[in-house]
Design a protein around this motif. Structure first.
Motif, PDB file in Angstrom:
ATOM      1  N   UNK A 162       0.656  -7.596  -9.831  1.00 14.96           N
ATOM      2  CA  UNK A 162       1.161  -8.684  -9.120  1.00 14.96           C
ATOM      3  C   UNK A 162       1.682  -7.584  -8.140  1.00 14.96           C
ATOM      4  N   UNK A 163       2.622  -6.859  -8.899  1.00 18.09           N
ATOM      5  CA  UNK A 163       3.786  -6.500  -8.873  1.00 18.09           C
ATOM      6  C   UNK A 163       3.064  -5.387  -7.635  1.00 18.09           C
ATOM      7  N   UNK A 164       2.363  -4.607  -8.558  1.00 17.54           N
ATOM      8  CA  UNK A 164       1.559  -2.766  -7.796  1.00 17.54           C
ATOM      9  C   UNK A 164       1.230  -2.939  -6.468  1.00 17.54           C
ATOM     10  N   UNK A 165       0.461  -4.265  -6.987  1.00 12.51           N
ATOM     11  CA  UNK A 165      -1.302  -3.928  -5.831  1.00 12.51           C
ATOM     12  C   UNK A 165      -0.578  -4.186  -4.462  1.00 12.51           C
ATOM     13  N   UNK A 166      -0.746  -3.306  -3.149  1.00  7.59           N
ATOM     14  CA  UNK A 166      -0.871  -4.054  -1.782  1.00  7.59           C
ATOM     15  C   UNK A 166      -1.536  -5.138  -1.645  1.00  7.59           C
ATOM     16  N   UNK A 167      -1.060  -5.434  -0.294  1.00  7.64           N
ATOM     17  CA  UNK A 167      -1.251  -7.054   0.339  1.00  7.64           C
ATOM     18  C   UNK A 167      -2.416  -6.571   0.361  1.00  7.64           C
ATOM     19  N   UNK A 168      -3.351  -5.962   0.863  1.00  6.45           N
ATOM     20  CA  UNK A 168      -4.658  -5.873   1.248  1.00  6.45           C
ATOM     21  C   UNK A 168      -5.220  -5.614   0.152  1.00  6.45           C
ATOM     22  N   UNK A 169      -5.623  -5.220  -0.629  1.00  6.32           N
ATOM     23  CA  UNK A 169      -5.912  -4.828  -2.348  1.00  6.32           C
ATOM     24  C   UNK A 169      -6.022  -6.216  -2.949  1.00  6.32           C
ATOM     25  N   UNK A 170      -4.759  -6.828  -2.999  1.00  2.03           N
ATOM     26  CA  UNK A 170      -4.562  -8.104  -3.651  1.00  2.03           C
ATOM     27  C   UNK A 170      -5.872  -8.667  -2.868  1.00  2.03           C
ATOM     28  N   UNK A 171      -5.763  -9.330  -1.473  1.00  2.00           N
ATOM     29  CA  UNK A 171      -6.927  -9.873  -1.044  1.00  2.00           C
ATOM     30  C   UNK A 171      -8.458  -9.609  -1.381  1.00  2.00           C
ATOM     31  N   UNK A 172      -8.534  -8.358  -0.783  1.00  2.00           N
ATOM     32  CA  UNK A 172      -9.614  -7.815  -1.126  1.00  2.00           C
ATOM     33  C   UNK A 172     -10.379  -7.912  -2.992  1.00  2.00           C
ATOM     34  N   UNK A 173      -9.445  -8.066  -3.526  1.00  2.00           N
ATOM     35  CA  UNK A 173      -9.702  -8.336  -5.158  1.00  2.00           C
ATOM     36  C   UNK A 173     -10.093 -10.034  -5.283  1.00  2.00           C
ATOM     37  N   UNK A 174      -9.057 -10.843  -4.857  1.00  2.00           N
ATOM     38  CA  UNK A 174      -8.974 -12.225  -4.711  1.00  2.00           C
ATOM     39  C   UNK A 174     -10.690 -12.404  -4.410  1.00  2.00           C
ATOM     40  N   UNK A 175     -11.485 -11.658  -2.674  1.00  2.00           N
ATOM     41  CA  UNK A 175     -12.925 -12.378  -2.785  1.00  2.00           C
ATOM     42  C   UNK A 175     -13.785 -11.591  -3.538  1.00  2.00           C
ATOM     43  N   UNK A 176     -13.243 -10.504  -4.316  1.00  2.00           N
ATOM     44  CA  UNK A 176     -14.224 -10.227  -5.326  1.00  2.00           C
ATOM     45  C   UNK A 176     -14.531 -10.753  -6.776  1.00  2.00           C
ATOM     46  N   UNK A 177     -13.263 -11.378  -6.851  1.00  2.00           N
ATOM     47  CA  UNK A 177     -12.980 -12.145  -8.409  1.00  2.00           C
ATOM     48  C   UNK A 177     -14.025 -13.505  -7.745  1.00  2.00           C
ATOM     49  N   UNK A 178     -13.673 -14.283  -6.919  1.00  2.00           N
ATOM     50  CA  UNK A 178     -13.704 -15.350  -6.876  1.00  2.00           C
ATOM     51  C   UNK A 178     -15.465 -15.508  -7.210  1.00  2.00           C
ATOM     52  N   UNK A 179     -16.038 -15.211  -8.343  1.00  2.00           N
ATOM     53  CA  UNK A 179     -16.973 -16.004  -8.197  1.00  2.00           C
ATOM     54  C   UNK A 179     -17.221 -16.502  -9.903  1.00  2.00           C
TER      55      UNK A 179
END
Length: 175
Positions: A155-172
């Motif tokens: 939550x503290x380290x990832x960039x906003x762009x990477x947080x969004x991309x990760x959310x899309x990848x994990x949303x399964x």
């Protein structure tokens, strides 16, 4: 009261993983009750075999969602976070080692309980059930470590762009 009572994280990707932990913990409690039964009771062999059958069925039903959750973490989450905090040492190394330990305990339990339970002695059954109990213990501590160390770090380290991309990848789904 918050919309998602009981969830601690605000980043959608972390909420997905946290929610999966809640589901997996629910499933674990179902089979852990049988493990605890074996610790409390001195069953007759027939009763032990019936409980073993229930335990094996519950653990098998648990392994699918656990595997999907683990693959999501190891394919998407850990490699991304590792770019920020490193791969060679630190919390990611320990967490991934725990994944192998969990797989080992569950695999050992399933291996030793496949086939005809009628051929298993009460001692054999108790030894196999101990592996399921160890898996539960490691998983419980593992989830706490991820939620108190790894997820806040992300939550503290990832960039906003990477947080969004990760959310899309994990949303399964893991079910």
């Amino acid at each position: 009261m918050p919309e998602h009572a009981g969830l601690k994280f605000t980043v959608p990707a972390m909420r997905i993983l946290e929610n999966e932990h809640r589901y997996l913990s629910f499933l674990m409690e179902e089979w852990h009750d049988i493990v605890l039964w074996f610790e409390r009771e001195q069953p007759a062999p027939e009763e032990a075999r019936a409980q073993l059958h229930k335990l094996r069925k519950a653990v098998l039903e648990f392994t699918g969602p656990l595997k999907k959750h683990t693959v999501k973490e190891e394919t998407h989450f850990f490699p991304l976070l590792g770019r920020y905090i490193g791969f060679e040492q630190g919390p990611l190394v320990g967490i991934q080692e725990e994944h192998r330990e969990i797989e080992g305990y569950i695999g050992h339990f399933l291996h030793h309980t496949e086939g005809n339970a009628e051929l298993m002695t009460l001692e054999d059954i108790r030894a196999a059930v101990k592996d399921a109990g160890e898996a539960f213990e490691v998983l419980t501590v593992h989830f706490v470590k991820e939620e108190t160390v790894i997820f806040p770090m992300a939550e503290h380290q990832l960039s906003a762009k990477n947080k969004e991309r990760l959310s899309q990848q994990l949303n399964t789904l893991i079910t």
